[in-house]
Design a protein around this motif. Sequence first.
Motif, PDB file in Angstrom:
ATOM      1  N   SER A 258       0.836  -1.204   0.000  1.00  0.00           N
ATOM      2  CA  SER A 258       0.000   0.000   0.000  1.00  0.00           C
ATOM      3  C   SER A 258       0.871   1.254   0.000  1.00  0.00           C
ATOM      4  CB  SER A 258      -0.917   0.013   1.227  1.00  0.00           C
ATOM      5  OG  SER A 258      -1.803  -1.063   1.211  1.00  0.00           O
ATOM      6  N   PHE A 259       1.949   1.227   0.770  1.00  0.00           N
ATOM      7  CA  PHE A 259       2.884   2.354   0.807  1.00  0.00           C
ATOM      8  C   PHE A 259       3.483   2.607  -0.571  1.00  0.00           C
ATOM      9  CE2 PHE A 259       7.474   3.241   0.943  1.00  0.00           C
ATOM     10  CZ  PHE A 259       7.463   4.538   1.437  1.00  0.00           C
ATOM     11  N   ILE A 260       3.939   1.553  -1.242  1.00  0.00           N
ATOM     12  CA  ILE A 260       4.524   1.709  -2.572  1.00  0.00           C
ATOM     13  C   ILE A 260       3.507   2.297  -3.541  1.00  0.00           C
ATOM     14  CG2 ILE A 260       5.469   0.462  -4.561  1.00  0.00           C
ATOM     15  CD1 ILE A 260       6.798  -1.458  -2.637  1.00  0.00           C
ATOM     16  N   ALA A 261       2.253   1.838  -3.456  1.00  0.00           N
ATOM     17  CA  ALA A 261       1.203   2.365  -4.341  1.00  0.00           C
ATOM     18  C   ALA A 261       0.984   3.854  -4.104  1.00  0.00           C
ATOM     19  CB  ALA A 261      -0.100   1.598  -4.122  1.00  0.00           C
ATOM     20  N   LEU A 262       0.956   4.276  -2.843  1.00  0.00           N
ATOM     21  CA  LEU A 262       0.738   5.693  -2.526  1.00  0.00           C
ATOM     22  C   LEU A 262       1.916   6.551  -2.984  1.00  0.00           C
ATOM     23  CD1 LEU A 262      -0.819   5.322   1.032  1.00  0.00           C
ATOM     24  CD2 LEU A 262      -1.998   6.064  -1.042  1.00  0.00           C
ATOM     25  N   ILE A 263       3.140   6.063  -2.799  1.00  0.00           N
ATOM     26  CA  ILE A 263       4.310   6.818  -3.241  1.00  0.00           C
ATOM     27  C   ILE A 263       4.363   6.872  -4.766  1.00  0.00           C
ATOM     28  CG2 ILE A 263       6.839   6.910  -3.218  1.00  0.00           C
ATOM     29  CD1 ILE A 263       5.538   7.718  -0.618  1.00  0.00           C
ATOM     30  N   SER A 264       3.904   5.815  -5.414  1.00  0.00           N
ATOM     31  CA  SER A 264       3.861   5.809  -6.878  1.00  0.00           C
ATOM     32  C   SER A 264       2.916   6.895  -7.386  1.00  0.00           C
ATOM     33  CB  SER A 264       3.408   4.433  -7.384  1.00  0.00           C
ATOM     34  OG  SER A 264       3.516   4.353  -8.791  1.00  0.00           O
ATOM     35  N   ILE A 265       1.780   7.051  -6.704  1.00  0.00           N
ATOM     36  CA  ILE A 265       0.848   8.127  -7.071  1.00  0.00           C
ATOM     37  C   ILE A 265       1.492   9.492  -6.858  1.00  0.00           C
ATOM     38  CG2 ILE A 265      -1.350   9.236  -6.460  1.00  0.00           C
ATOM     39  CD1 ILE A 265      -2.383   6.417  -5.758  1.00  0.00           C
ATOM     40  N   SER A 266       2.166   9.657  -5.724  1.00  0.00           N
ATOM     41  CA  SER A 266       2.830  10.933  -5.436  1.00  0.00           C
ATOM     42  C   SER A 266       3.884  11.255  -6.483  1.00  0.00           C
ATOM     43  CB  SER A 266       3.481  10.878  -4.047  1.00  0.00           C
ATOM     44  OG  SER A 266       2.518  10.727  -3.042  1.00  0.00           O
ATOM     45  N   LEU A 267       4.638  10.238  -6.914  1.00  0.00           N
ATOM     46  CA  LEU A 267       5.654  10.447  -7.945  1.00  0.00           C
ATOM     47  C   LEU A 267       5.006  10.844  -9.266  1.00  0.00           C
ATOM     48  CD1 LEU A 267       8.642  10.284  -8.728  1.00  0.00           C
ATOM     49  CD2 LEU A 267       8.302   7.864  -9.258  1.00  0.00           C
ATOM     50  N   GLY A 268       3.884  10.198  -9.601  1.00  0.00           N
ATOM     51  CA  GLY A 268       3.180  10.549 -10.828  1.00  0.00           C
ATOM     52  C   GLY A 268       2.649  11.970 -10.792  1.00  0.00           C
ATOM     53  N   VAL A 269       2.050  12.362  -9.668  1.00  0.00           N
ATOM     54  CA  VAL A 269       1.521  13.727  -9.526  1.00  0.00           C
ATOM     55  C   VAL A 269       2.642  14.744  -9.589  1.00  0.00           C
ATOM     56  CG1 VAL A 269       0.424  15.323  -7.907  1.00  0.00           C
ATOM     57  CG2 VAL A 269      -0.540  13.047  -8.248  1.00  0.00           C
ATOM     58  N   MET A 270       3.740  14.485  -8.872  1.00  0.00           N
ATOM     59  CA  MET A 270       4.859  15.425  -8.847  1.00  0.00           C
ATOM     60  C   MET A 270       5.408  15.668 -10.251  1.00  0.00           C
ATOM     61  SD  MET A 270       8.562  15.127  -6.961  1.00  0.00           S
ATOM     62  CE  MET A 270       9.175  14.013  -8.256  1.00  0.00           C
ATOM     63  N   ASN A 271       5.530  14.601 -11.031  1.00  0.00           N
ATOM     64  CA  ASN A 271       6.086  14.740 -12.376  1.00  0.00           C
ATOM     65  C   ASN A 271       5.138  15.415 -13.347  1.00  0.00           C
ATOM     66  OD1 ASN A 271       8.878  13.438 -13.118  1.00  0.00           O
ATOM     67  ND2 ASN A 271       8.023  12.205 -11.462  1.00  0.00           N
ATOM     68  N   LEU A 272       3.867  15.525 -12.997  1.00  0.00           N
ATOM     69  CA  LEU A 272       2.914  16.229 -13.859  1.00  0.00           C
ATOM     70  C   LEU A 272       2.820  17.719 -13.533  1.00  0.00           C
ATOM     71  CD1 LEU A 272      -0.069  13.715 -14.205  1.00  0.00           C
ATOM     72  CD2 LEU A 272       1.600  14.377 -15.956  1.00  0.00           C
ATOM     73  N   LEU A 273       3.489  18.152 -12.467  1.00  0.00           N
ATOM     74  CA  LEU A 273       3.461  19.574 -12.139  1.00  0.00           C
ATOM     75  C   LEU A 273       4.142  20.379 -13.244  1.00  0.00           C
ATOM     76  CD1 LEU A 273       4.362  19.495  -8.326  1.00  0.00           C
ATOM     77  CD2 LEU A 273       2.097  19.664  -9.381  1.00  0.00           C
ATOM     78  N   PRO A 274       3.574  21.534 -13.614  1.00  0.00           N
ATOM     79  CA  PRO A 274       4.124  22.319 -14.736  1.00  0.00           C
ATOM     80  C   PRO A 274       5.405  23.063 -14.357  1.00  0.00           C
ATOM     81  CG  PRO A 274       2.281  23.479 -13.753  1.00  0.00           C
ATOM     82  CD  PRO A 274       2.356  22.151 -13.046  1.00  0.00           C
ATOM     83  N   ILE A 275       6.402  22.312 -13.922  1.00  0.00           N
ATOM     84  CA  ILE A 275       7.695  22.881 -13.537  1.00  0.00           C
ATOM     85  C   ILE A 275       8.735  22.428 -14.542  1.00  0.00           C
ATOM     86  CG2 ILE A 275       9.477  22.965 -11.739  1.00  0.00           C
ATOM     87  CD1 ILE A 275       7.325  22.329  -9.694  1.00  0.00           C
ATOM     88  N   PRO A 276       9.458  23.358 -15.184  1.00  0.00           N
ATOM     89  CA  PRO A 276      10.529  22.962 -16.106  1.00  0.00           C
ATOM     90  C   PRO A 276      11.499  21.996 -15.433  1.00  0.00           C
ATOM     91  CG  PRO A 276      10.126  25.317 -16.252  1.00  0.00           C
ATOM     92  CD  PRO A 276       9.300  24.821 -15.099  1.00  0.00           C
ATOM     93  N   LEU A 277      12.037  21.079 -16.205  1.00  0.00           N
ATOM     94  CA  LEU A 277      12.878  19.954 -15.795  1.00  0.00           C
ATOM     95  C   LEU A 277      12.049  18.719 -15.468  1.00  0.00           C
ATOM     96  CD1 LEU A 277      15.692  21.503 -13.545  1.00  0.00           C
ATOM     97  CD2 LEU A 277      15.755  21.019 -15.990  1.00  0.00           C
ATOM     98  N   LEU A 278      10.798  18.910 -15.063  1.00  0.00           N
ATOM     99  CA  LEU A 278       9.917  17.773 -14.828  1.00  0.00           C
ATOM    100  C   LEU A 278       9.122  17.466 -16.100  1.00  0.00           C
ATOM    101  CD1 LEU A 278       8.445  18.565 -11.280  1.00  0.00           C
ATOM    102  CD2 LEU A 278      10.389  17.111 -11.857  1.00  0.00           C
ATOM    103  N   ASP A 279       8.532  16.279 -16.142  1.00  0.00           N
ATOM    104  CA  ASP A 279       7.722  15.907 -17.309  1.00  0.00           C
ATOM    105  C   ASP A 279       6.604  16.914 -17.542  1.00  0.00           C
ATOM    106  OD1 ASP A 279       9.242  13.607 -17.656  1.00  0.00           O
ATOM    107  OD2 ASP A 279       7.930  12.395 -16.392  1.00  0.00           O
ATOM    108  N   GLY A 280       5.997  17.397 -16.448  1.00  0.00           N
ATOM    109  CA  GLY A 280       4.895  18.354 -16.582  1.00  0.00           C
ATOM    110  C   GLY A 280       5.323  19.654 -17.216  1.00  0.00           C
ATOM    111  N   GLY A 281       6.567  20.100 -16.960  1.00  0.00           N
ATOM    112  CA  GLY A 281       7.069  21.317 -17.594  1.00  0.00           C
ATOM    113  C   GLY A 281       7.185  21.167 -19.096  1.00  0.00           C
ATOM    114  N   HIS A 282       7.726  20.020 -19.532  1.00  0.00           N
ATOM    115  CA  HIS A 282       7.834  19.762 -20.976  1.00  0.00           C
ATOM    116  C   HIS A 282       6.451  19.592 -21.612  1.00  0.00           C
ATOM    117  CE1 HIS A 282      12.185  19.407 -20.925  1.00  0.00           C
ATOM    118  NE2 HIS A 282      12.097  18.619 -19.864  1.00  0.00           N
TER     119      HIS A 282
END
Length: 454
Positions: A383-407
Motif C-alpha cells: 500500500s505504501f509503494i502504491a501511494l508513493i507511486s501516485i505521489s511520484l506521478g503527480v509530482m512529475n505532472l506539475l508544470p515545472i521545467p525539468l519535470l515531465d509536466g514542464g515539458h
Amino acid sequence: MILLQTILAFMVALGTLVVIHELGHYTVARLCGVKVLRFSVGMGKVVFSRRFGPDQTEWAISALPLGGYVKLLDAREQDIGSLSEQELKREFCRQSVWKRIAILAAGPLANFLLAIVLFSGLYFHGVPEPVSKIQVSSEQSPAYVAGLRAGDLVTSVNNVPVLGWSDLRWKLMELALEKAPASLGVKRANRDRAGTYDQLTLSLPLDQLSSKDLEADFLSKLGMSISLPKATLAEVMPGGAGMKAGLKPGDVILQAGGKNLADAQQFTGMVRASAGQTLDLLVKRGVDELNIDAVPDVVEENGTKIGRLQVAMTGPEMQLIQTPLWQSVGRGTQKTWDTSIMTFKMLGKMLTGEVSWKNITGPITIADYAGQTSRTGAISYISFIALISISLGVMNLLPIPLLDGGHLLYYSLEVLTGKPVSERFGEIAQRAGAALLMTLMALAFFNDIVRLVS
C-alpha cells in the motif's frame, strides 16, 4: 538491524518506482519509433552498464540512487550531423508534437498504472481493516451534538458505502477539504430489542474544521475515534510488571484506580500516568472478579517518564475487505484517482496558504515510512509503494521545467500556437525550474530533519 531493513525497504520501493516510471517513457518512445540511447537507474556517473537489442541501448546503473532517466536520440543534446537520414527520422524533436506528448506523459501514467495494479491486487487478495465503528469522546463534541453515539457503525457517507475505518476517514477528509457537510448512514444497536439494529441518517457538519486540523488527527477535533473493545489482555510479556502482578492473557480490566474503564485506550492512559505507583485493578477472569495491585515499570519516552505493564491489548474489531477481480480493478482505479485528486488539492491549498508547507516530505521521511510499513507486513508495504507511486506521478505532472509536466506545458503551448517554444524562453524556464526544484528539495530535507529531531 532496523536501520538496515529501513534502507533496504526504501531502496526496493524507490528502485521499483523509478524503473516503472522510466519504462513508461522507454516503451512509448520505442512504440513511436524514437531511438533510446540509454536507460539508467540512478543519476550521475554510470558505474555499470550493458548494451542490448537492435539499437544497442545502454542499460545502466548510475552512482546517485535517487532517480533515473531515459536518454533519447535528441538534437538538443547530441551532435546528429553524421547520422543517416533513416536514423534522423528516429530523433525525438522530429516527431509530431502528439508523439512527444505521449512519450513525456508515459512516465507519470506508468506510476498511476502501477498504483492501480497494486491496489487491485490487494483488494482481490483481501485487506484486513478495522470496522467503521466509532467512539464519541464527550457530549460537547460535534459528533455527539450531531447525534452520533459510542458503538455506532457508519455504513455510508453521502449515500456512498463505507467499507472500513480508513475508508470512513478518507471520505470525511475529502468533504472536510471542501467544507461540505457529511450525511452519515448509521447502524445502531437497539437497546430494547437485543440483536436488532436501527438505521439512522445523521448530518455531521465539517465546516468548523480548520486547515491545521486536517494536518493532524482531524477526527479527534470532531470528537470521533475508532471504537475499541473493553480492556482485554491479548498477551502478557514474560518478566514484565503485568506478569509480576499476576495478570494473564484473556483478563478483562473492569476498573483501574477505582474508575470504571470504557475501553483499552483509557486503561493504557491510566497505566502511562501511573509510573512506579501502585494501580489497583478490578479484573474479570472467566466468571470471577479479582482485585490485583500492579506497579507499572518506569520507562522514559521522549524525555518523559511513563508507566508500562508490558502487556498487549486486543485491538479494534476487524473485517476482511475482499472483492472479485473485476470489482477490485474498479476499486483500485477509483482509489488511485481519488488519491491523485486529493494530492493536487493539497498542493493547491499549500500555494494559497491554507495548508502548511510542513507537509512536504523528503527521502528521510519516505525511508522511515518504508521501514515502518515493511515491518508491519506485506499489505502495508505494498500500500505504501502504491501511494508513493501516485505521489511520484503527480509530482512529475506539475508544470515545472525539468519535470515531465514542464515539458508537457511546452508542447501544449505548441499545440495551441502552432509553433514550438523559443530556445531563449526554454533556457530561462529551465533555470527557473532548477532553482524551484532545489528550493523544494531543501524544504523537504528541512522538514525531514525537524520531524526526525522532534
